[in-house]
Design an enzyme around this catalytic site. Structure first.
Site: not given
Length: 201
Positions: A68, A125
């Site tokens: 992420t 994220e």
């Protein structure tokens, strides 16, 4: 305390007691739809986020097989002020990369505290659904958030979390395949004739 229904992430962040998320159940797992949201993009979406990619906890790729990108705290205010914690979908583009690396790609993202890992602060994220050759820390990213997939949940095992993440990816891709959502994924640097349609950038 469990997360208060209807409260935005920013509202929950301001509470004196840190919010917690409900546990994911087998009933929830078995009732998940293949497509999220209506067939047209509806308010508060689209939401645009941008900023330099920062180093996060490094768990997404190592622990979950889902690397992420983290944006600065101030970059997520347009979203956290109107959205509740949960998982969302849309498109993202990383500036300064060549070839396919720099194209607009589908993304799935979490907004919240990642209760399985007991994060202390609110984060956004973003998982860009493309296999990048290397990391892109420090590069500017822009993302457009187009819809909501599911609430933020806690998990009793990492395997259950990974299973839901994989389902989130499939739901995001199928949700983005609808015409009203596809137009946001038009790459402004390609030769594609988008006419009057609004693309990511």
């Amino acid at each position: 305390m469990t997360t208060t229904p209807g409260k935005t992430a920013e509202d929950l962040q301001a509470l004196p007691e840190r919010p917690s998320a409900p546990l994911r159940t087998e009933t929830f797992r078995g009732s998940r739809p293949d497509v999220a949201g209506p067939d047209s993009v509806e308010p508060p979406f689209p939401l645009f986020l941008s900023g330099p990619v920062q180093r996060g906890f490094g768990r997404g790729g190592k622990d979950l097989g889902c690397p992420t990108a983290n944006l600065p705290d101030e970059s997520i205010t347009p979203m956290s002020s109107v959205c509740k914690p949960g998982v969302y979908f849309g498109y993202a583009q990383v500036y300064g990369l060549s070839g396919q690396e720099g194209k607009v790609h589908p993304m799935v993202m979490s907004l919240g505290w990642n209760p399985f890992y007991k994060n202390e602060r609110l984060t956004a994220e973003i998982h860009v659904m493309h296999r990048f050759k290397s990391d892109f820390y420090g590069h500017d990213m822009q993302a457009v958030v187009l819809g909501y997939i599911r609430p933020e949940l806690d998990y009793t095992s990492r395997e259950a979390l990974i299973e839901d993440i994989e389902t989130d990816k499939r739901v995001a891709l199928k949700s983005l395949s609808r015409e009203a959502y596809m137009k946001f994924g038009v790459d402004p640097n390609s030769n594609h004739d988008a006419h009057e349609e609004r693309a990511l950038l």
